[in-house]
Design an enzyme around this catalytic site. Structure first.
Site, PDB file in Angstrom:
ATOM      1  CG  ASP A  91      13.423  25.700   1.682  1.00 59.72           C
ATOM      2  OD1 ASP A  91      14.522  25.566   1.108  1.00 59.72           O
ATOM      3  OD2 ASP A  91      12.514  26.431   1.255  1.00 59.72           O
ATOM      4  CG  ASP A 136      17.815  28.470  -0.690  1.00 59.81           C
ATOM      5  OD1 ASP A 136      16.732  28.901  -1.104  1.00 59.81           O
ATOM      6  OD2 ASP A 136      18.787  29.208  -0.413  1.00 59.81           O
ATOM      7  CD  GLU A 152      16.252  28.692  -5.551  1.00 60.80           C
ATOM      8  OE1 GLU A 152      15.630  29.726  -5.800  1.00 60.80           O
ATOM      9  OE2 GLU A 152      17.024  28.594  -4.577  1.00 60.80           O
ATOM     10  CG  HIS A 205       9.484  31.623  -1.461  1.00 63.86           C
ATOM     11  ND1 HIS A 205       9.811  30.479  -2.174  1.00 63.86           N
ATOM     12  CD2 HIS A 205      10.643  32.081  -0.948  1.00 63.86           C
ATOM     13  CE1 HIS A 205      11.112  30.282  -2.079  1.00 63.86           C
ATOM     14  NE2 HIS A 205      11.648  31.228  -1.340  1.00 63.86           N
ATOM     15  CG  ASP A 206      12.312  33.410  -4.068  1.00 63.56           C
ATOM     16  OD1 ASP A 206      12.184  33.989  -2.979  1.00 63.56           O
ATOM     17  OD2 ASP A 206      13.045  32.409  -4.229  1.00 63.56           O
TER      18      ASP A 206
HETATM   19  C1  NOJ Z   1      16.405  31.237  -2.825  1.00 66.75           C
HETATM   20  C2  NOJ Z   1      15.192  31.372  -1.972  1.00 66.75           C
HETATM   21  O1  NOJ Z   1      14.095  30.855  -2.656  1.00 66.75           O
HETATM   22  C3  NOJ Z   1      15.062  32.839  -1.637  1.00 66.75           C
HETATM   23  O2  NOJ Z   1      13.837  33.142  -1.024  1.00 66.75           O
HETATM   24  C4  NOJ Z   1      16.227  33.214  -0.770  1.00 66.75           C
HETATM   25  O3  NOJ Z   1      16.214  34.602  -0.541  1.00 66.75           O
HETATM   26  C5  NOJ Z   1      17.558  32.851  -1.430  1.00 66.75           C
HETATM   27  N1  NOJ Z   1      17.544  31.558  -2.029  1.00 66.75           N
HETATM   28  C6  NOJ Z   1      18.648  32.859  -0.404  1.00 66.75           C
HETATM   29  O4  NOJ Z   1      18.485  31.783   0.475  1.00 66.75           O
END
Ligand code: NOJ
Length: 551
Positions: free
Chosen positions: A98, A200, A242, A316-317
């Site tokens: 990541d 990210d 992302e 995970h979000d």
């Molecule tokens: C996206 C990530 O998936 C998330 O978990 C994170 O809090 C934010 N970016 C900041 O890095």
């Protein structure tokens, strides 16, 4: 389209903190992951996307990195990640690291040096601005985690910029030294034999704060082209960005191979359609299947010839797929399998989030004190202070809070679900006695084996990988139906997204078709009659060839 090794690959995402704890400290670790590689090999996946394991104060569970070239003590050591890369390779699995380079931790030596003096060569690694005349922040930009995006530094009398927590200062990508440091660090990881990077919030690195441009800044694509050239370009790895702000046209810019940027991006249009336009994820709105189909059809067709899609329900979000889009109660197994089929038969690279393959569900903890996620906690405080009732905020957290995905992986029905011998850092979902990997492996008809079959079908079926996408029954409120087409080859995919049985009248060109049933969550179908009945959450896939079907 030039074929790439990752076109028929399936990625499995591990959130290390919650996957498997080998040393009993309540936090998952690299040794725990190594111990579960046989399980992942059995599932059949090709890559593991490892959420961050770097040295970090864990303000945002590792998305705040203090050293890109070291491992957090609670996760293990550099020797252990090298062992993970090697052990995974023995099982034909590659590791995606990541890459979190929109920001660092405030404990990163670059930031400590930057803060120590305005004259430090590292000062310009971050984004500093003077206060307004009355001392207030340079502008009213908000952080994604609540509050102002500007944090005041007493010592220098300036503000620094942070789009996430104030302990995650944003890097200044306009500084060539930042670019070079990141490229070198990426090469250091690539030299260890990793399979690529998940990047990210990469759409933020071209930001121009003075012009209020955050996403899709004018320098974004040139920066990625430069990154490609200076690091992974010659290595034949998978890169996935992302990009919450991507439209199909923008996604083509990232993923058209001729532009030499990324392999693919994550787009979130199907996710945000379930959020309130004004209040966002904390005020969910119901899933609208017809709208969802419109979104999927758009992405499938607009990236058909150049570019590539990534396919996912959750990460995970995000909340658990079966809770968001299926039925986590009575039809948990049927709907989890249906969702898997619906997604894996699309064109693109599928991503499975840990526990999805056993149908793990969202969690409802009674007290806000049982939650650990910085985003949920910040917004709870901010919004309840502003008068939003506690119950409303809790409903938002139950629906879309990030801890839904982060409860420990459920391995078996023993103490702590086999996740840890210690006290887990986040409470378990109490349903682990029924929902766990051991039970799934003991049942040949489980969700796990359904995923295994879908992954192996992708290796066997060219039309599943490269066929084009044709939407069927656009306006049907319960059924998601499509065909994939490659030459004479066809895949018909029918999915009932509801707990109600459905009687379908198929288009005439599909009636009387005979073929091969490839997968189903009730039964295989080898023939289509004029009327097709689908049981609750039923889905099936039939392969046929135009030449062999009756006229
Ligand atoms: C996206 C990530 O998936 C998330 O978990 C994170 O809090 C934010 N970016 C900041 O890095």
């Amino acid at each position: 389209m030039n074929k790439q090794w990752w076109h028929d690959a399936v990625v499995y995402q591990i959130y290390p903190r919650s996957f498997c704890d080998a040393n009993g400290d309540g936090i998952g670790d690299l040794a725990g992951i190594i111990g579960k590689l046989d399980y992942l090999q059995k599932l059949g996946i090709d890559l593991i996307w490892l959420s961050p394991v770097y040295k970090s104060p864990m303000d945002d569970n590792g998305y705040d990195i203090a050293d890109y070239q070291d491992i957090a003590a609670e996760f293990g050591t550099l020797a252990e990640i090298e062992r993970l890369i090697a052990e995974a390779a023995k099982r034909d699995i590659r590791i995606l690291m990541d890459l979190v380079v929109n920001h660092t931790s405030d404990e990163h030596p670059w930031f400590l040096a930057a803060k120590s003096s305005p004259n430090s060569p590292y000062r310009d690694y971050y984004i500093w601005r003077k206060p307004q005349a009355d001392g207030s922040p340079p502008d009213d930009q908000r952080s994604f985690f609540g509050g102002s995006a500007w944090e005041f530094d007493e010592a220098s009398g300036e503000y620094f910029f942070h789009l996430f927590s104030k302990r995650q200062p944003d890097l200044n990508w306009e500084n060539p030294a930042v670019q070079q440091e990141v490229h070198q660090m990426m090469n250091w990881w690539l030299d260890k034999g990793i399979g690529g990077f998940r990047m990210d919030v990469i759409d933020l690195i071209g930001k121009q704060v003075d012009d209020k441009i955050l996403t899709n800044g004018p320098r974004l694509h040139p920066l990625l082209q430069e990154m490609h050239r200076a690091s992974f370009g010659p290595r034949n790895v998978l890169t996935v960005g992302e990009t919450w702000s991507a439209t199909p046209q923008i996604a083509r810019m990232y993923s058209d191979p001729a532009r030499e940027e990324l392999s693919m991006v994550f787009q979130f249009e199907h996710v945000t359609q379930t959020w309130d336009p004004e209040h966002g994820k904390w005020k969910p709105r119901p899933f609208d299947l017809v709208e969802f189909k419109r979104i999927i059809a758009k992405w499938q067709t607009e990236l058909a010839d150049s570019g590539w899609n990534s396919l996912f329900w959750n990460n995970h979000d995000l909340p658990r797929a079966v809770s968001k889009y299926g039925d986590p109660g009575r039809f948990r197994v049927e709907s989890a399998k249906m969702l898997a089929t619906a997604l894996h038969c699309l064109k693109g690279t599928p991503y499975i989030y840990q526990g999805e393959e056993i149908g793990m569900t969202n969690v409802r903890f009674d007290s806000i004190d049982d939650y650990q996620d910085i985003e949920s906690l910040n917004f709870y405080r901010e919004r309840t202070d502003a008068g939003v009732p506690h119950v409303d905020m809790m409903e938002g957290i139950y629906a879309n809070g990030r801890d839904n995905a982060r409860t420990p992986m459920q391995w078996d029905d023993s103490f702590n679900a086999g996740f840890s011998d210690g006290t887990p850092w986040l409470k378990l979902n109490p349903n682990y006695r029924q929902v766990n990997a051991e039970a799934a492996l003991a049942d040949p008809d489980s969700i796990f084996f359904h995923y295994q079959r879908l992954i192996s079908l992708r290796k066997e079926s060219e039309v599943m990988v490269y066929g084009d996408y044709q939407q069927l029954l656009e306006e049907h409120p319960q059924v998601f139906a499509y065909q994939r087409r490659l030459g004479e080859q066809r895949l018909l995919v029918l999915n009932n997204f509801s707990a109600q049985p459905v009687e379908l009248d198929l288009p005439t060109e599909l009636t009387g078709i005979e073929g091969q049933g490839l997968i189903g969550n009730y039964s295989l179908r080898h023939r289509l009659d004029e009327r097709v009945s689908l049981a609750p959450y039923e889905s099936f896939v039939m392969a046929f060839s135009l030449t062999s079907s009756p006229p």
